[in-house]
Design a protein around this motif. Structure first.
Motif, PDB file in Angstrom:
ATOM      1  N   UNK A 256      -5.499 -83.624 -90.296  1.00  0.00           N
ATOM      2  CA  UNK A 256      -5.827 -82.305 -90.714  1.00  0.00           C
ATOM      3  C   UNK A 256      -4.693 -81.666 -91.448  1.00  0.00           C
ATOM      4  N   UNK A 257      -4.638 -81.054 -92.671  1.00  0.00           N
ATOM      5  CA  UNK A 257      -3.645 -80.405 -93.186  1.00  0.00           C
ATOM      6  C   UNK A 257      -3.119 -79.252 -92.389  1.00  0.00           C
ATOM      7  N   UNK A 258      -1.758 -78.767 -92.430  1.00  0.00           N
ATOM      8  CA  UNK A 258      -1.507 -77.520 -91.776  1.00  0.00           C
ATOM      9  C   UNK A 258      -2.399 -76.331 -92.373  1.00  0.00           C
ATOM     10  N   UNK A 259      -2.782 -76.320 -93.612  1.00  0.00           N
ATOM     11  CA  UNK A 259      -3.441 -75.376 -94.154  1.00  0.00           C
ATOM     12  C   UNK A 259      -4.654 -75.131 -93.658  1.00  0.00           C
ATOM     13  N   UNK A 260      -5.658 -76.300 -93.446  1.00  0.00           N
ATOM     14  CA  UNK A 260      -7.028 -76.379 -92.621  1.00  0.00           C
ATOM     15  C   UNK A 260      -6.892 -75.757 -91.394  1.00  0.00           C
ATOM     16  N   UNK A 261      -5.640 -76.407 -90.540  1.00  0.00           N
ATOM     17  CA  UNK A 261      -5.440 -75.779 -89.167  1.00  0.00           C
ATOM     18  C   UNK A 261      -5.412 -74.497 -89.080  1.00  0.00           C
ATOM     19  N   UNK A 262      -4.397 -73.872 -89.928  1.00  0.00           N
ATOM     20  CA  UNK A 262      -4.287 -72.452 -90.186  1.00  0.00           C
ATOM     21  C   UNK A 262      -5.414 -71.754 -90.429  1.00  0.00           C
ATOM     22  N   UNK A 263      -6.542 -72.227 -91.184  1.00  0.00           N
ATOM     23  CA  UNK A 263      -7.443 -71.763 -91.685  1.00  0.00           C
ATOM     24  C   UNK A 263      -8.588 -71.651 -90.511  1.00  0.00           C
ATOM     25  N   UNK A 264      -8.646 -72.677 -89.644  1.00  0.00           N
ATOM     26  CA  UNK A 264      -9.529 -72.705 -88.553  1.00  0.00           C
ATOM     27  C   UNK A 264      -9.342 -71.469 -87.495  1.00  0.00           C
ATOM     28  N   UNK A 265      -8.133 -71.136 -87.415  1.00  0.00           N
ATOM     29  CA  UNK A 265      -7.741 -69.996 -86.476  1.00  0.00           C
ATOM     30  C   UNK A 265      -7.958 -68.765 -87.120  1.00  0.00           C
ATOM     31  N   UNK A 266      -7.728 -68.707 -88.439  1.00  0.00           N
ATOM     32  CA  UNK A 266      -7.923 -67.234 -89.105  1.00  0.00           C
ATOM     33  C   UNK A 266      -9.562 -67.178 -89.202  1.00  0.00           C
ATOM     34  N   UNK A 267     -10.508 -68.050 -89.187  1.00  0.00           N
ATOM     35  CA  UNK A 267     -11.659 -67.819 -88.843  1.00  0.00           C
ATOM     36  C   UNK A 267     -12.569 -67.698 -87.594  1.00  0.00           C
ATOM     37  N   UNK A 268     -11.435 -67.500 -86.932  1.00  0.00           N
ATOM     38  CA  UNK A 268     -11.919 -66.939 -85.406  1.00  0.00           C
ATOM     39  C   UNK A 268     -12.807 -65.709 -85.425  1.00  0.00           C
ATOM     40  N   UNK A 269     -13.731 -65.736 -84.557  1.00  0.00           N
ATOM     41  CA  UNK A 269     -14.835 -64.596 -84.466  1.00  0.00           C
ATOM     42  C   UNK A 269     -14.024 -63.335 -83.985  1.00  0.00           C
ATOM     43  N   UNK A 270     -14.204 -62.324 -84.304  1.00  0.00           N
ATOM     44  CA  UNK A 270     -13.670 -61.016 -83.909  1.00  0.00           C
ATOM     45  C   UNK A 270     -13.615 -61.037 -82.309  1.00  0.00           C
ATOM     46  N   UNK A 271     -14.797 -61.495 -81.646  1.00  0.00           N
ATOM     47  CA  UNK A 271     -14.842 -61.135 -80.272  1.00  0.00           C
ATOM     48  C   UNK A 271     -13.877 -62.274 -79.554  1.00  0.00           C
ATOM     49  N   UNK A 272     -13.407 -63.441 -80.101  1.00  0.00           N
ATOM     50  CA  UNK A 272     -12.650 -64.313 -79.420  1.00  0.00           C
ATOM     51  C   UNK A 272     -10.976 -64.204 -79.817  1.00  0.00           C
ATOM     52  N   UNK A 273     -10.760 -63.216 -80.601  1.00  0.00           N
ATOM     53  CA  UNK A 273      -9.302 -63.123 -80.986  1.00  0.00           C
ATOM     54  C   UNK A 273      -8.186 -62.595 -79.976  1.00  0.00           C
ATOM     55  N   UNK A 274      -8.448 -61.609 -79.398  1.00  0.00           N
ATOM     56  CA  UNK A 274      -7.547 -61.346 -78.270  1.00  0.00           C
ATOM     57  C   UNK A 274      -7.767 -62.288 -77.395  1.00  0.00           C
ATOM     58  N   UNK A 275      -8.464 -63.145 -76.945  1.00  0.00           N
ATOM     59  CA  UNK A 275      -8.677 -63.936 -75.753  1.00  0.00           C
ATOM     60  C   UNK A 275      -7.663 -65.221 -76.429  1.00  0.00           C
TER      61      UNK A 275
END
Length: 419
Positions: A256-275
């Motif tokens: 899995x490319x670093x870009x796709x990995x980064x994008x997975x976290x960038x797409x975190x839902x609002x409610x999960x970001x702080x956790x």
């Protein structure tokens, strides 16, 4: 949980949300307060890479080392030959020794990013990488039954939820798999005997296996040891952490490319970001709280911090910066994005033409042709940023004279190029 810990490790993991359960909060906390403790987490070598589902416990080991203790990553070169039946509907496929060895090599590369195995920089608490094949492969069956098997009650083993759920559904549980919990318990005994390991950690689905190891070690060596579990994480919308439409989120960059990995976290839902900032980064808690509380479009900057921090830990700061730059180019400027995951095809593979549905699947934007067709029908697919409405469209070698960009929704993209 009202216990107020004295040790830095227990305080850290409780504040950041890592702790689900512990066999003896006070006993473990006091042991951690007195000096360096050795703890382990076991990883069976069932795939070539760890995935995001493993990352919570990898971060737990990292915090364990950062607070002055010695972490052990135990590779399951022996137990992988059996397969953990915990909460599985069917038996795992048996792997050859060569497959197991290759999988262990792939997993070790990830651990080296998070833990310090070197004596010079880690001091006295350098991490250990061990393989339970070292003591399991040479076991004499009859001696093992007499010395270890006699301490296990089949009645009690059948009562564990991981086994009970399988039997309640009338799904077969082989004798091979039934032995797994005994072998894992024996791992704890051996690690305590050889390395004075006082603590086993793992996901909450491992509670029964951990307790077995504690009971066995108490019976055989009369030693006091401990177990600690982390919660099984789901996202705020109920999905299992680490699963996506394209499959598992692997931690090895070859899968899995670093870009796709980064994008997975960038797409975190609002409610999960702080956790997720608390669990998967080392950002200070007050900053995690501040970022997680942002609203509207500002939360997107918090997600970028999350993506950058997690990607930096795994792939390095330069990979995180490159991923963010690519994302900004693709989403804010409409560029093609040179670092997007790329499917490269030969002229022979394309032949007279290849269907756009097949390209969507092969580029990882959909798990199946059926899913790709549904994406097109729902107006969720784009070709070079233009709506893709014809599921029967064929792409020729001429169409790929310059690379094309496929998109699934607004946030997932891949390039297709002629090699």
């Amino acid at each position: 949980m009202t216990y107020h810990p004295k040790s830095e490790f227990m305080a850290t993991i409780m504040e950041r949300g890592f702790l689900a359960d512990c066999t003896d909060y006070q006993g473990l906390d006091e042991a951690l307060s007195k000096g360096m403790v050795t703890a382990y987490i076991g990883y069976d070598a069932t795939a070539q890479s760890l995935h995001v589902g493993h990352l919570l416990n990898v971060m737990l080991l990292r915090w364990f080392q950062k607070t002055g203790h010695r972490p052990v990553t135990l590779m399951g070169g022996g137990t992988t030959k059996v397969g953990d039946p915990s909460f599985r509907a069917e038996e795992r496929p048996l792997l050859t020794p060569d497959q197991i060895g290759a999988n262990i090599a792939g997993m070790q590369a990830v651990f080296a990013r998070y833990l310090d195995y070197g004596t010079e920089t880690a001091g006295g608490n350098a991490a250990l990488m061990l393989d339970n094949a070292e003591w399991l492969d040479g076991l004499n069956y009859l001696d093992f039954l007499r010395d270890i098997g006699r301490h296990f009650s089949v009645n009690r083993m059948l009562s564990f939820e991981s086994v009970k759920s399988r039997l309640d559904r009338e799904q077969s549980l082989s004798f091979l798999e039934f032995n797994y919990m005994i072998l894992q318990a024996y791992d704890f005994l051996e690690l305590h005997r050889r390395y004075d390991c006082l603590l086993q950690m793992g996901g909450s689905d491992q509670w029964g296996n951990i307790v077995n190891g504690i009971d066995l070690t108490r019976r055989v060596l009369e030693s006091e040891i401990y177990g600690l579990t982390t919660p099984l994480l789901t996202t705020s919308d109920g999905r299992k952490m680490g699963k996506s439409a394209g499959g598992a989120i692997w931690l090895n960059s070859e899968m899995l490319s670093p870009y796709e990995f980064w994008q997975f976290w960038r797409n975190t839902t609002d409610a999960d970001t702080g956790r997720f900032l608390k669990l998967y980064t080392e950002v200070p808690l007050n900053e995690c709280a501040r970022l997680g509380a942002l609203g509207g479009s500002e939360i997107n900057e918090a997600k970028i911090v999350l993506a950058n921090e997690v990607t930096t830990l795994l792939h390095g700061a330069s990979a995180a910066r490159a991923a963010e730059a690519t994302a900004r180019e693709v989403f804010e400027k409409g560029g093609a994005g040179g670092d997007l995951p790329t499917l490269t095809l030969s002229a022979d593979e394309i032949g007279a033409g290849i269907s756009v549905v097949q390209l969507i699947v092969r580029s990882g934007l959909a798990a199946s042709g059926k899913e790709a067709k549904r994406l097109i029908a729902d107006n969720g697919a784009r070709l070079d940023d233009a709506p893709l409405t014809d599921a029967g469209r064929m792409i020729t070698a001429g169409d790929l004279a310059t690379p094309i960009k496929l998109s699934a929704g607004r946030k997932r993209h891949a390039m297709v190029a002629l090699g």
